[in-house]
Design a protein around this motif. Structure first.
Motif, mmCIF file in Angstrom:
data_model
loop_
_atom_site.group_PDB
_atom_site.id
_atom_site.type_symbol
_atom_site.label_atom_id
_atom_site.label_comp_id
_atom_site.label_asym_id
_atom_site.label_seq_id
_atom_site.Cartn_x
_atom_site.Cartn_y
_atom_site.Cartn_z
ATOM 1 N N LEU B 16 0.826 -1.208 0.000
ATOM 2 C CA LEU B 16 0.000 0.000 0.000
ATOM 3 C C LEU B 16 0.862 1.260 0.000
ATOM 4 O O LEU B 16 0.659 2.187 -0.808
ATOM 5 C CB LEU B 16 -0.919 -0.023 1.232
ATOM 6 C CG LEU B 16 -1.934 1.118 1.325
ATOM 7 C CD1 LEU B 16 -2.911 1.033 0.169
ATOM 8 C CD2 LEU B 16 -2.682 1.055 2.663
ATOM 9 N N ALA B 17 1.853 1.291 0.883
ATOM 10 C CA ALA B 17 2.687 2.483 1.004
ATOM 11 C C ALA B 17 3.479 2.732 -0.277
ATOM 12 O O ALA B 17 3.601 3.866 -0.738
ATOM 13 C CB ALA B 17 3.627 2.343 2.201
ATOM 14 N N TRP B 18 4.006 1.671 -0.865
ATOM 15 C CA TRP B 18 4.761 1.832 -2.108
ATOM 16 C C TRP B 18 3.864 2.336 -3.227
ATOM 17 O O TRP B 18 4.252 3.199 -4.019
ATOM 18 C CB TRP B 18 5.434 0.521 -2.512
ATOM 19 C CG TRP B 18 6.756 0.349 -1.847
ATOM 20 C CD1 TRP B 18 6.979 -0.170 -0.614
ATOM 21 C CD2 TRP B 18 8.038 0.737 -2.361
ATOM 22 N NE1 TRP B 18 8.317 -0.137 -0.318
ATOM 23 C CE2 TRP B 18 8.997 0.407 -1.378
ATOM 24 C CE3 TRP B 18 8.475 1.323 -3.560
ATOM 25 C CZ2 TRP B 18 10.356 0.657 -1.543
ATOM 26 C CZ3 TRP B 18 9.830 1.559 -3.731
ATOM 27 C CH2 TRP B 18 10.760 1.230 -2.728
ATOM 28 N N ALA B 19 2.643 1.788 -3.292
ATOM 29 C CA ALA B 19 1.723 2.216 -4.340
ATOM 30 C C ALA B 19 1.427 3.715 -4.212
ATOM 31 O O ALA B 19 1.491 4.471 -5.194
ATOM 32 C CB ALA B 19 0.429 1.411 -4.261
ATOM 33 N N ILE B 20 1.125 4.145 -2.988
ATOM 34 C CA ILE B 20 0.810 5.562 -2.794
ATOM 35 C C ILE B 20 2.045 6.431 -3.031
ATOM 36 O O ILE B 20 1.976 7.489 -3.665
ATOM 37 C CB ILE B 20 0.235 5.781 -1.376
ATOM 38 C CG1 ILE B 20 -1.123 5.101 -1.278
ATOM 39 C CG2 ILE B 20 0.108 7.267 -1.067
ATOM 40 C CD1 ILE B 20 -1.745 5.153 0.080
ATOM 41 N N GLY B 21 3.194 5.958 -2.547
ATOM 42 C CA GLY B 21 4.434 6.709 -2.748
ATOM 43 C C GLY B 21 4.731 6.919 -4.220
ATOM 44 O O GLY B 21 5.057 8.027 -4.653
ATOM 45 N N ILE B 22 4.581 5.858 -5.002
ATOM 46 C CA ILE B 22 4.872 5.971 -6.434
ATOM 47 C C ILE B 22 3.848 6.882 -7.115
ATOM 48 O O ILE B 22 4.185 7.687 -7.973
ATOM 49 C CB ILE B 22 4.903 4.567 -7.083
ATOM 50 C CG1 ILE B 22 6.155 3.826 -6.598
ATOM 51 C CG2 ILE B 22 4.909 4.659 -8.604
ATOM 52 C CD1 ILE B 22 6.205 2.368 -6.947
ATOM 53 N N LEU B 23 2.595 6.800 -6.667
ATOM 54 C CA LEU B 23 1.553 7.661 -7.219
ATOM 55 C C LEU B 23 1.894 9.141 -6.986
ATOM 56 O O LEU B 23 1.784 9.974 -7.893
ATOM 57 C CB LEU B 23 0.213 7.323 -6.558
ATOM 58 C CG LEU B 23 -1.034 7.887 -7.232
ATOM 59 C CD1 LEU B 23 -1.265 7.195 -8.557
ATOM 60 C CD2 LEU B 23 -2.249 7.709 -6.317
ATOM 61 N N ILE B 24 2.317 9.463 -5.769
ATOM 62 C CA ILE B 24 2.644 10.856 -5.450
ATOM 63 C C ILE B 24 3.891 11.309 -6.217
ATOM 64 O O ILE B 24 3.988 12.441 -6.674
ATOM 65 C CB ILE B 24 2.842 11.018 -3.926
ATOM 66 C CG1 ILE B 24 1.501 10.862 -3.226
ATOM 67 C CG2 ILE B 24 3.477 12.363 -3.590
ATOM 68 C CD1 ILE B 24 1.571 10.889 -1.729
ATOM 69 N N PHE B 25 4.827 10.404 -6.377
ATOM 70 C CA PHE B 25 6.076 10.741 -7.064
ATOM 71 C C PHE B 25 5.904 10.747 -8.581
ATOM 72 O O PHE B 25 6.739 11.289 -9.306
ATOM 73 C CB PHE B 25 7.169 9.743 -6.660
ATOM 74 C CG PHE B 25 8.539 10.105 -7.156
ATOM 75 C CD1 PHE B 25 9.241 11.148 -6.567
ATOM 76 C CD2 PHE B 25 9.134 9.410 -8.199
ATOM 77 C CE1 PHE B 25 10.499 11.490 -7.018
ATOM 78 C CE2 PHE B 25 10.395 9.746 -8.656
ATOM 79 C CZ PHE B 25 11.083 10.794 -8.064
ATOM 80 N N PHE B 26 4.806 10.149 -9.056
ATOM 81 C CA PHE B 26 4.674 9.906 -10.491
ATOM 82 C C PHE B 26 4.852 11.140 -11.385
ATOM 83 O O PHE B 26 5.553 11.050 -12.404
ATOM 84 C CB PHE B 26 3.343 9.214 -10.808
ATOM 85 C CG PHE B 26 3.243 8.782 -12.232
ATOM 86 C CD1 PHE B 26 3.948 7.675 -12.686
ATOM 87 C CD2 PHE B 26 2.498 9.516 -13.148
ATOM 88 C CE1 PHE B 26 3.891 7.297 -14.010
ATOM 89 C CE2 PHE B 26 2.441 9.153 -14.479
ATOM 90 C CZ PHE B 26 3.134 8.027 -14.913
ATOM 91 N N PRO B 27 4.255 12.291 -11.061
ATOM 92 C CA PRO B 27 4.466 13.451 -11.942
ATOM 93 C C PRO B 27 5.947 13.782 -12.158
ATOM 94 O O PRO B 27 6.350 14.170 -13.252
ATOM 95 C CB PRO B 27 3.749 14.583 -11.206
ATOM 96 C CG PRO B 27 2.696 13.902 -10.420
ATOM 97 C CD PRO B 27 3.303 12.598 -9.994
#
Lengths: 290, 276
Positions: B16-27
């Motif tokens: 979960l944390a990795w998914a959200i982290g990557i989502l936030i970092f994605f831009p």
């Protein structure tokens, strides 16, 4: 311990900073105050007539002012809501045992270090553009009509961009506060049969209350002055849809060269910011023991 | 069984944390990836994620078209200059307030902080007019001075909180051993103060680098740092996503790296000791 000698030395050491900040605050601010009572437009050199409260009357009765005030409140409120709720949840998540915690933390914090003009332009063009943006591609991919973010929902789009930049700040501070929570207390509550929700509402949230207040106050100070994101994406438009107070004052002073009106707006902005600042200063002052 | 539960829980949290982290970092990730694409690939639909012809042309073109490195060096000069100047003024002030606090020290500190609460539009016109009349508009000197002034309260506060943590007993011990004031400062205090000064330096370089009100309003072509240069992409000509990405990547990369080192100082520097 401090002698008279060291006291006078201390005074000399501190004076450059005091004089500079005093000058930086007093001189321009009193000039703004003075200009705000003048009929003064850079396009009409020579006219500096006394105008009394005319500038304030014009500024405060201008429909643009109400639009800007409303947008400012929505912008600040919207970003605060997203960053506080998201920040609390993220902080709790990041506080759990997991693999690669350090790296996740870095990923989450990164947007805070992106300069506002870069963040806003990347969002505007590469994500929100209705023709070439990534969101449009995704929408087409699942057979939906692309959505024109900045055309249809300009203020919401800017809230999203700004929230993305400030979510890391809220998360980081709330995480710091959360880590000072005594884990024995949580374990004791768990032993007593408190579920995760009741642990959250009865132990974590009260513990975080102070940090949340600090985040709200500090972010509000910065969010009242959001400028670059608006300048590079919408220029305050369409119409006044994304004009906040800061942008309105900028437009009035540096685009329409209305020094008097812009100054009146500037003073209004100072008063608004001070309402928040008083609460923030009181909280910080309480924590400072000398 | 209990161990199994915690292990599963840890796995779920990690995912979960990795998914959200990557989502936030994605831009940011997407910007970096796009900077290596051609303009045509940058707007291709469906977009290609990793499998495109990697190219460095955008970086070359951004530099050739607009003299990117001049804006880059403007940013370096302004952020380093304002921070160092600020430190030179703030170190003595924070020092005296931390080690020789008087009755008024708290008031002075709070007042300094209050100058930071002043919204920039409140002083935009006078500063603009003063700069216009003194020829400071669009100069590195002018911008360095303004950024130094707006960050000075934060610099003083950060240094103050660091200096306060240096125990006073150490000074007394040094004095007992016969150290003079000069020796005291050079051999005892300075080494203990260096980490705090370094953290303050780091955070303020970041703040100055990303400052985007004064840099946009007080510069034109000559002294424009990266914030203002990137803003020129808001009225683009033709295809520009890949070039925008290249310019953006170069603009944020140094600060992302500095920022990762200064996560902890961020909390201290921006909450003024209200959250510990």
């Amino acid at each position: 311990m401090a002698t008279a000698h060291s006291r006078s030395a201390a005074r000399i050491m501190i004076s450059p900073a005091v004089i500079l900040l005093l000058g930086w605050m007093l001189i321009p601010l009193s000039m703004t105050l003075y200009f705000s009572f003048l009929r003064y437009n850079l396009l009409m050199p020579g006219t500096h007539d006394w105008a009394g409260f005319l500038n304030y009357r014009f500024f405060l009765t201008d429909p643009a002012f109400f639009a800007a005030l409303k947008n400012t409140l929505i912008l600040v409120g919207g970003v605060l809501a997203i960053t506080i709720v998201g920040g609390v949840l993220l902080a709790i998540l990041l506080d759990q045992p997991m693999w690669g915690q350090g790296i996740v933390r870095i990923l989450v914090i990164a947007p805070f270090f992106v300069m506002p003009t870069v963040g806003a332009l990347v969002w505007k063009n590469m994500f929100m553009n209705p023709v070439n943006g990534l969101f449009a591609s995704l929408a087409k991919g699942i057979g939906m009509q692309p959505f024109d973010f900045l055309g249809e929902a300009p203020l919401a789009s800017i809230i999203l961009m700004v929230a993305w930049q400030w979510l890391p700040f809220a998360t980081l501070i709330l995480l710091t506060a959360l880590q000072s929570l005594d884990s024995d207390q949580l374990e004791a509550a768990e032993m007593d049969g408190a579920g995760p929700l009741s642990r959250f509402f009865h132990i974590m949230l009260p513990h975080l209350a102070r940090a949340i207040t600090v985040v709200v106050l500090i972010q509000t100070i910065f969010l009242l002055s959001v400028f670059a994101e608006i300048l590079v994406t919408t220029n305050g438009g369409p119409g006044y849809a994304t004009t906040n107070i800061t942008y309105l004052v900028y437009a009035q002073s540096l685009l329409q060269f209305d020094v008097g009106g812009g100054s009146a707006g500037g003073i209004v902005a100072v008063i608004l910011a001070n309402i928040v600042a008083i609460f923030l200063m009181r909280m910080i002052g309480k924590n400072l023991d000398i | 069984m209990a161990r199994n539960v915690t292990k599963n829980r840890k796995l779920a949290m990690t995912v979960l944390a990795w998914a959200i982290g990557i989502l936030i970092f994605f831009p940011i990730l997407w910007t970096i990836l796009t900077s290596f694409k051609t303009e045509a690939e940058a707007i291709a639909s469906p977009p290609s994620f990793l499998f495109f012809d990697w190219t460095l042309d955008n970086y070359r073109e951004v530099q050739e078209r607009s003299n990117y490195f001049r804006h880059f060096s403007n940013s370096v000069i302004i952020s380093l200059g304002s921070t160092i100047l600020g430190l030179a003024i703030a170190i003595p002030a924070a020092w005296s307030m931390a080690f020789v606090p008087g009755r008024r020290t708290k008031d002075v500190l709070m007042w300094m902080l209050s100058t930071k609460m002043l919204p920039p539009v409140g002083v935009l016109i006078p500063i603009y007019l003063i700069f216009r009349d003194t020829g400071l508009l669009d100069t590195l000197t002018g911008l360095t001075i303004v950024l130094m002034l707006i960050n000075l309260p934060i610099i003083i506060w950060m240094l103050f909180t660091y200096f306060r943590e240096i125990p006073g007993e150490i000074l007394e011990a040094a004095r007992m051993d016969g150290a003079g004031l000069k020796a005291e400062i050079i051999h005892v205090l300075t080494p203990m103060a260096v980490p705090g000064i370094a953290s303050t330096l780091l955070l303020n370089i970041i703040l100055a680098w990303n400052e985007a009100f004064w840099t946009l309003n007080l510069t034109a072509a000559k002294a424009a740092p990266l914030t203002a240069f990137i803003a020129s992409y808001s009225s683009p000509e033709g295809l520009f996503y890949a070039k925008l990405s290249a310019a953006s990547t170069m603009a944020i990369a140094p600060i992302l790296i500095l920022g990762w080192f200064s996560q902890k100082q961020l909390v201290r520097g921006l909450t003024f000791g209200a959250v510990k």
